[in-house]
Design an enzyme around this catalytic site. Structure first.
Site, PDB file in Angstrom:
ATOM      1  N   ASP A  38      22.140 -10.744 -87.917  1.00  0.00           N
ATOM      2  CA  ASP A  38      22.673  -9.479 -88.431  1.00  0.00           C
ATOM      3  C   ASP A  38      23.818  -8.987 -87.550  1.00  0.00           C
ATOM      4  OD1 ASP A  38      21.194  -8.662 -86.228  1.00  0.00           O
ATOM      5  OD2 ASP A  38      19.892  -7.294 -87.347  1.00  0.00           O
ATOM      6  N   SER A  39      24.123  -9.739 -86.490  1.00  0.00           N
ATOM      7  CA  SER A  39      25.305  -9.487 -85.665  1.00  0.00           C
ATOM      8  C   SER A  39      26.590  -9.578 -86.485  1.00  0.00           C
ATOM      9  CB  SER A  39      25.372 -10.499 -84.516  1.00  0.00           C
ATOM     10  OG  SER A  39      25.231 -11.826 -85.002  1.00  0.00           O
ATOM     11  N   GLU A  92      12.504  -8.295 -84.877  1.00  0.00           N
ATOM     12  CA  GLU A  92      12.511  -7.700 -83.552  1.00  0.00           C
ATOM     13  C   GLU A  92      11.237  -6.895 -83.311  1.00  0.00           C
ATOM     14  OE1 GLU A  92      16.069  -5.422 -82.878  1.00  0.00           O
ATOM     15  OE2 GLU A  92      17.392  -7.032 -83.545  1.00  0.00           O
ATOM     16  N   LYS A 118      13.593 -14.102 -88.534  1.00  0.00           N
ATOM     17  CA  LYS A 118      13.470 -13.524 -87.191  1.00  0.00           C
ATOM     18  C   LYS A 118      13.304 -12.026 -87.305  1.00  0.00           C
ATOM     19  CE  LYS A 118      17.013 -12.975 -84.283  1.00  0.00           C
ATOM     20  NZ  LYS A 118      16.908 -11.521 -83.977  1.00  0.00           N
ATOM     21  N   GLU A 157      16.273 -11.199 -75.190  1.00  0.00           N
ATOM     22  CA  GLU A 157      17.656 -10.721 -75.059  1.00  0.00           C
ATOM     23  C   GLU A 157      17.795  -9.648 -73.991  1.00  0.00           C
ATOM     24  OE1 GLU A 157      21.382  -8.873 -77.666  1.00  0.00           O
ATOM     25  OE2 GLU A 157      19.529  -9.437 -78.689  1.00  0.00           O
ATOM     26  N   ASP A 191      17.958 -13.651 -89.906  1.00  0.00           N
ATOM     27  CA  ASP A 191      17.595 -12.369 -89.310  1.00  0.00           C
ATOM     28  C   ASP A 191      17.117 -11.407 -90.393  1.00  0.00           C
ATOM     29  OD1 ASP A 191      17.502 -11.588 -86.676  1.00  0.00           O
ATOM     30  OD2 ASP A 191      19.674 -11.399 -86.459  1.00  0.00           O
TER      31      ASP A 191
END
Length: 262
Positions: free
Chosen positions: A41-42, A111, A109, A178, A80
């Protein structure tokens, strides 16, 4: 192509190589070279000029994941899950199921540590492979007041280890660490049996991931401390563009070899 089984065999051995991709063109360049491609999602920051990742939608991630899967046929691909798409088990299963149904991605993925363990468990119990993500978590940027390096105190290191263990117990096959102090990342990696993939977490993880536009020098808005540029991509493109403009304006392009003749 890597599988979850072969990825897990990298624990404590040859580090995994992971890079982001958002389109078929660059995915095809990375295909069969790296171990894992992450559709991050970056992209919201790198290519949509947004201040953070939070406004990336499920539809946007599905669009880019489909493109990456079209370009990389022989590489393990992770999508993501964007902000707000896994707030509870039902929502997470619905959205992650869309990833499997609408793309050829191999895993998702998400978080979060202990708090997200029940969601990871629900996904893995529904045959959806999950890569975890702990430490500095971009989707928490507003609630935490910015991007903050983790693991600077013993208390925080213990918290991170507990997060990693919870993610592993819930069924994740690997976990991204991270923005964590190197020694803390080392201790986290030693505390769990699944591979850890570092980004800004030093060299003692079981793999490394970088955003491709950072690593290849195309993104110039800022350069995080942990990013090494292996190419000055933006400079190369700008130099080539200047040459193209000059040749067009002086009518030296197109030359004969680029022109259809009778």
């Amino acid at each position: 192509m890597k599988t979850i089984t072969s990825i897990q065999k990298h624990k404590g051995t040859t580090p995994l190589t992971v890079i982001t991709a958002y389109d078929a063109l660059f995915a095809s360049l990375f295909d069969q070279k790296v171990d894992i491609i992450l559709v991050g999602d970056s992209l919201n920051m790198s290519f949509n000029a947004k201040p953070d990742t939070l406004s990336a939608s499920m539809d946007v991630m599905l669009y880019h994941t489909k493109a990456v899967c079209a370009g990389a046929k022989e590489t393990f691909i992770v999508c993501d899950m964007p902000f707000g798409t896994y707030t509870d088990e039902k929502t997470a299963i619905y959205n992650a199921s869309r990833v499997y149904a609408e793309t050829d991605a191999h895993a998702v993925k998400i978080e979060g540590g202990i708090a997200r363990a029940p969601i990871i468990k629900a996904l893995t119990q529904n045959s959806i492979a999950v890569m975890g993500h702990i430490g500095l978590m971009p989707q928490f940027v507003r609630s935490e007041g910015g991007y903050k390096v983790r693991g600077r105190t013993e208390e925080d290191i213990v918290t991170l280890i507990e997060d990693a263990r919870a993610v592993e117990k819930a069924g994740a096959f690997s976990v991204v660490i991270e923005g964590v102090v190197e020694e803390a990342a080392k201790r986290i990696s030693e505390a769990i049996s699944i591979p850890t993939i570092g980004i800004g977490a030093g060299k003692y993880t079981d793999g490394q991931v970088l955003v491709w536009s950072d690593m290849l020098g195309f993104f110039q808005a800022f350069q995080p401390k942990f990013v090494k540029r292996y190419l000055e991509g933006a400079t190369l493109v700008q130099t080539a563009l200047d040459a193209y403009i000059k040749e067009v304006q002086e009518r030296s392009f197109p030359q004969t070899e680029y022109t259809y003749q009778k």
